[in-house]
Motif scaffolding. Structure first.
Motif, short mmCIF file in Angstrom:
data_model
loop_
_atom_site.label_atom_id
_atom_site.label_comp_id
_atom_site.label_asym_id
_atom_site.label_seq_id
_atom_site.Cartn_x
_atom_site.Cartn_y
_atom_site.Cartn_z
N HIS A 45 23.63 3.81 21.19
CA HIS A 45 24.42 2.71 21.65
C HIS A 45 25.88 2.69 20.94
O HIS A 45 25.95 2.94 19.82
N TYR A 46 26.93 2.33 21.59
CA TYR A 46 27.94 2.06 21.13
C TYR A 46 27.92 0.99 20.10
O TYR A 46 27.25 0.08 20.14
N PRO A 47 28.85 1.12 19.16
CA PRO A 47 28.63 -0.03 17.87
C PRO A 47 28.64 -1.36 18.43
O PRO A 47 27.82 -2.25 18.01
N ASN A 48 29.50 -1.80 19.60
CA ASN A 48 29.53 -3.21 20.07
C ASN A 48 28.29 -3.39 20.81
O ASN A 48 27.90 -4.55 20.67
N LEU A 102 25.35 -2.12 19.89
CA LEU A 102 24.17 -2.15 18.92
C LEU A 102 24.35 -3.57 18.30
O LEU A 102 23.31 -4.08 17.85
N LEU A 103 25.57 -3.91 18.21
CA LEU A 103 25.56 -5.07 17.42
C LEU A 103 25.00 -6.53 18.10
O LEU A 103 24.35 -7.32 17.61
N ASN A 141 20.45 -6.78 18.36
CA ASN A 141 19.39 -7.34 17.61
C ASN A 141 20.22 -8.35 16.90
O ASN A 141 21.38 -8.47 16.68
N ASN A 142 19.57 -9.14 16.14
CA ASN A 142 20.35 -10.24 15.53
C ASN A 142 20.35 -9.55 13.95
O ASN A 142 19.44 -9.40 13.17
N TRP A 143 21.46 -9.13 13.67
CA TRP A 143 21.68 -8.40 12.35
C TRP A 143 22.20 -9.46 11.25
O TRP A 143 22.25 -8.72 10.00
N GLU A 144 22.73 -10.45 11.66
CA GLU A 144 23.39 -11.22 10.50
C GLU A 144 22.36 -11.78 9.65
O GLU A 144 21.30 -11.97 9.71
N THR A 147 15.29 -1.24 13.29
CA THR A 147 16.46 -0.31 12.71
C THR A 147 15.81 1.17 12.81
O THR A 147 16.76 1.90 13.08
N TYR A 196 16.66 2.63 16.61
CA TYR A 196 18.19 2.88 16.83
C TYR A 196 18.65 4.12 15.83
O TYR A 196 19.60 4.37 15.74
N TYR A 211 29.20 6.67 11.70
CA TYR A 211 28.43 5.92 12.75
C TYR A 211 27.33 6.81 13.35
O TYR A 211 26.24 6.48 13.92
N VAL A 262 22.61 2.31 12.71
CA VAL A 262 22.16 0.97 12.27
C VAL A 262 22.85 0.62 10.78
O VAL A 262 23.28 -0.34 10.32
N LEU A 268 26.41 -0.28 10.38
CA LEU A 268 26.50 -1.53 10.80
C LEU A 268 26.00 -2.60 9.96
O LEU A 268 26.68 -3.57 9.52
N LEU A 269 24.99 -2.39 9.19
CA LEU A 269 24.29 -3.17 8.10
C LEU A 269 25.29 -3.28 6.96
O LEU A 269 25.52 -4.50 6.47
N VAL A 301 28.27 -5.58 7.95
CA VAL A 301 27.91 -7.13 7.95
C VAL A 301 27.46 -7.60 6.57
O VAL A 301 27.98 -8.73 6.35
N TYR A 327 33.06 6.87 20.35
CA TYR A 327 32.88 5.87 20.06
C TYR A 327 33.84 5.20 19.08
O TYR A 327 34.86 6.04 18.50
N TYR A 331 34.15 2.74 12.55
CA TYR A 331 32.68 2.74 11.93
C TYR A 331 32.45 4.04 11.00
O TYR A 331 31.65 3.83 10.36
N PHE A 334 20.30 -0.69 3.04
CA PHE A 334 19.00 -1.53 3.82
C PHE A 334 18.09 -2.29 2.96
O PHE A 334 17.52 -2.99 3.41
N TRP A 371 20.11 -5.42 2.64
CA TRP A 371 20.03 -6.26 3.79
C TRP A 371 18.87 -6.94 4.15
O TRP A 371 18.55 -8.15 4.49
N ARG A 395 17.71 -10.66 4.12
CA ARG A 395 16.81 -11.31 5.46
C ARG A 395 15.77 -12.28 4.96
O ARG A 395 15.71 -13.31 5.47
#
Lengths: 513, 513
Positions: free
Chosen positions: A64-67, A69-70, A73-76, A94, A97, B135, B140, B143-144, B147, B361, B365, B381, B384, B388
């Motif tokens: 999936h493209y970065p946007n 993938l963001l 899931n809730n990665w925050e 995790t 993907y 990327y 993942v 992205l993590l 974030v 893409y 990234y 990971f 992160w 979490r």
């Protein structure tokens, strides 16, 4: 599969963990059962992932493209804790993907595949969670590093495996340590008096070198453009006569040549520099000879292929990354050094809070003073345990098989319609570089137009591979050569059928281009 | 315990693995069950080890001298493969002699303890076995990292968490990257024209800095002795007025000051440099301000203690190692940088075989061009997933508790008979530095004689601790101060009772000295 389901089922039975939090795990009192249950749940997820990864019916990647993938899931990160159930969900997401690096059709990097014994060793390493700097905090690992480095030096051909060495976080750092040693060896005063005490240094290497060598000049040498001046290039190989001429030129300009990095297995072409001839020149001009065998060093373990590194025993230092061709889980890179004691002298700072001289054991096992890093991750156990499990002959068989597969690929496409090889002759390593010309451009007459079209072919096919998730292989341009596929095989799971599949897939996906 | 035995028992049922070899595991066809069985056996060993590690009745270490340990198992590497059973035996032996870093009474290093969520995350990371450079190969994880770095920058206080950053193999490498950025920022031509294009640079830091800073001059700066000239020292703190005077002196001598590394939490004393005053000076003289918060950076997560880093938001770069005070499994070190885009400009080499510009893409990234390393281990990971699981408030509570414990220790010994503190006042971090004077030397009149005796006390007590395996704490000399204990608390498993135990143990083991 049944077994797996049973085991999963069994674990679900004590599914009371769903409403628990990290604070219920060890070191909480009575945290034993909850901890074991939680970790077992994670392991079940991992075991299922592993089995799936080796299945050719599975996608190499669910791309999936970065946007996107963001959003998936809730990665925050939050202020409040999540439940352990949420943690398991995060683990599953995790992996969903992630790229399946164990997949038999994953060829994208120099490091591919997943070794089961190496993985077990890495799980143990994480559990031991210690640091390599002293015998005190890592007694077994420090001994195993000692035993393994000695074995590697024996294989290089240094008598009785004498010398020194260290495992570092990767080839770039290993090469950097080699350069520091070379500089210190020639100008020991640099340690006390600094860079301004030494003349303008110059290093030589082949042009097709890995990423790391390009970066090193940035760090502490003379300028990169000056280095470019003396870069040598011919099919990615150092040519001894050229090297000598450039050394003389550099000397005339007032530079001091101090370091030649011969490459054993270039990143793109997999070429091996002629080490014996290079070492003759290094000896003549008293220059440190380094062999960057990050990619090709592992061929030393193959009786059939080690001749490609003939002369390596004359080197002053060798970089050899078992995390590439030997499939040791990332990271595992070794720098081997011929002269004993030099590493300590070069880097020793006597940080007294770490390396107390009045300890009650033999201090020669405290390795932390051999490198710039203070803490060092334990990278040795994976390699040691795999070596134990396979024996030297097991590694040899694994390496030979990868080279066989690449020869099979080369033979298959070298005269096949629609293919052109990027360089002449049989590859020396597992790198097979080629263009695929789809029917639509195969017979174009305008060469420039054809080139322009061809340049776009590999990126499109690669993007489609990732979208379908069927396989992954790298591509790149090089100099005036437009984008070509660079196939490398280090994945022990790959078979002849997977090579066939790759070719079919490239043709299927490129058909309409 | 019962559960564990049951699980062990269950696995023993399919004990057919004992006569198998690595070649029977995946990717062997029909290797699924054997692989799962083998890995489950390893996990059972690890689970038992984990539970044991947290048990105060267990030894922190089953210590043996190097020569003894070499004899206690066959660690040698062979040509022939070993059975999987032998591999399991090797795993058990390795853990038997390993230090139990999870043990509640293990205080030996800045990194102690074992976090169960962090461990699970590390097992998953090993299983994913990939690399951080693009990327494409680590969607993942990349992205993590994005974030998490943003969150860390918000905590530092940079508006909207803007800026840049990267995870590196450790504090030494993070600090090195910061120095490279500082040099590039002041002299961008260094990238093209090299070191000879820039004047003689000089950096400033407090004397009590960690190991890494001492090593960096070796690498690429001016000489270490020149650096020593401008080192500043007062209870391990940079004194702003001194700093300014030294900067002016250096300029007069023709040096160009380009880098000040203020330390937030020195290794030995845990001291924090006054960041606001230092940043005023850095601004005045246009010098890059780096904060080495490898050890103390984590205090930013504590509302009670973050004032110790007031002014950190004015820094150009910050090193912050979650593998220390936040108990993230090794390795996990971040470099945070205030200016966006600088890292890329400084390090970019456009290695086209990795960072193809025509990918499908968003290339922002692909982080590999931000650092000297090419491959980077996935260190994100663990952090992160722990974040979490705990939430920001969970980390805060863990950090606050460690500081509470150290305050408890300080209060307990500061007026206790037989103890002397190494520096005055309450420690700023969890470092408590003290001498223990056994009764036999407590009242010696000859000061020199007393000092000589005292110097030998800590090494002997430490050696005895290791032989009994009851606890472990670090000691060292510093300048004219003879060997003292440096107690640090980062282990989330430690309690007030463990502190009491430590004191009793020191007195018990030192009684006769």
């Amino acid at each position: 599969k049944n077994l797996l389901q049973n085991m999963n089922h069994k674990c679900r039975c004590f599914c009371f963990i769903y409403f628990y939090f990290f604070a219920d795990l060890l070191p909480a009192s009575d945290g034993d059962i909850k901890t074991m249950t939680f970790l077992q749940e994670v392991v079940d997820i991992l075991l299922a992932y592993i089995v799936e990864s080796f299945d050719r019916e599975t996608k190499v990647i669910d791309f999936h493209y970065p946007n996107e993938l963001l959003q998936m899931n809730n990665w925050e990160l939050q202020d409040e804790p999540a439940t352990l159930d949420d943690i398991l969900i995060s683990c599953r997401a995790t992996l969903k993907y992630a790229i399946k690096t164990a997949h038999p059709r994953y060829f994208n990097q120099l490091s591919t595949g997943l070794d089961m014994v190496g993985l077990a060793a890495d799980w143990l390493t994480s559990t031991a969670n210690t640091n390599m700097f002293t015998y005190e905090v890592a007694p077994v690992f420090v001994l195993l590093e000692y035993v393994t480095l000695k074995k590697m030096r024996e294989i290089i051909g240094w008598s009785d495996g004498r010398g020194d060495g260290i495992f570092s976080p990767g080839g770039a750092i290993s090469n950097m340590y080699a350069m520091l040693l070379a500089r210190f060896k020639m100008f020991p005063e640099v340690k006390e008096k600094g860079m301004s005490s030494v003349p303008r240094l110059v290093a030589f290497t082949s042009e097709h070198v890995a990423f790391s060598c390009c970066h090193l000049p940035l760090l502490f040498l003379t300028s990169s453009s000056e280095l470019n001046d003396v870069f040598l290039f011919c099919s990615g190989k150092l040519i001894p006569a050229d090297l000598e001429r450039r050394i003389l030129e550099a000397k005339q300009k007032g530079f001091v040549p101090f370091f030649v990095s011969a490459t054993a297995g270039t990143t793109v072409y997999g070429a091996f520099d002629p080490l014996i001839a290079i070492s003759d020149i290094c000896r003549k001009y008293n220059i440190w000879m380094h062999v960057d065998g990050a990619w090709g060093g592992s061929l030393l373990m193959s009786r059939r292929h080690r001749w490609k590194l003939d002369g390596v025993e004359r080197a002053n230092s060798v970089t050899w990354n078992p995390h590439k061709m030997m499939s040791v889980p990332l990271q595992c890179s070794a720098l081997l050094v011929r002269e004993e004691g030099l590493m300590q002298n070069c880097n020793q700072m006597h940080a007294c809070y770490l390396f107390q001289q009045d300890k009650h054991y033999d201090l020669s096992y405290d390795t932390g003073d051999k490198a710039l890093q203070c803490g060092r991750h334990v990278d040795i156990f994976k390699l040691w345990l795999m070596w134990r499990a396979k024996g030297t002959i097991g590694f040899e068989a694994q390496i030979d098989k990868c080279l066989e597969l690449s020869e099979y690929l080369y033979n298959k496409i070298k005269d096949r319609e629609g293919y052109e090889m990027v360089f002449d002759g049989k590859p020396q390593h597992t790198n097979v570089c080629f263009w695929y010309l789809p029917p639509g451009i195969r017979y174009m007459e305008d060469k420039e137009e054809k080139k322009k079209h061809l340049h776009k072919v590999a990126p499109v096919i690669k993007a489609r591979m990732m979208e379908y998730g069927t396989t992954m292989v790298s591509y790149q341009p090089q100099g005036d050569k437009v984008n070509f596929f660079r196939m490398v095989i280090s994945n022990p799971a790959a078979t002849f059928e997977d090579i066939d599949f790759l070719i079919e897939e490239i043709e299927r996906l490129g058909q309409d281009l």
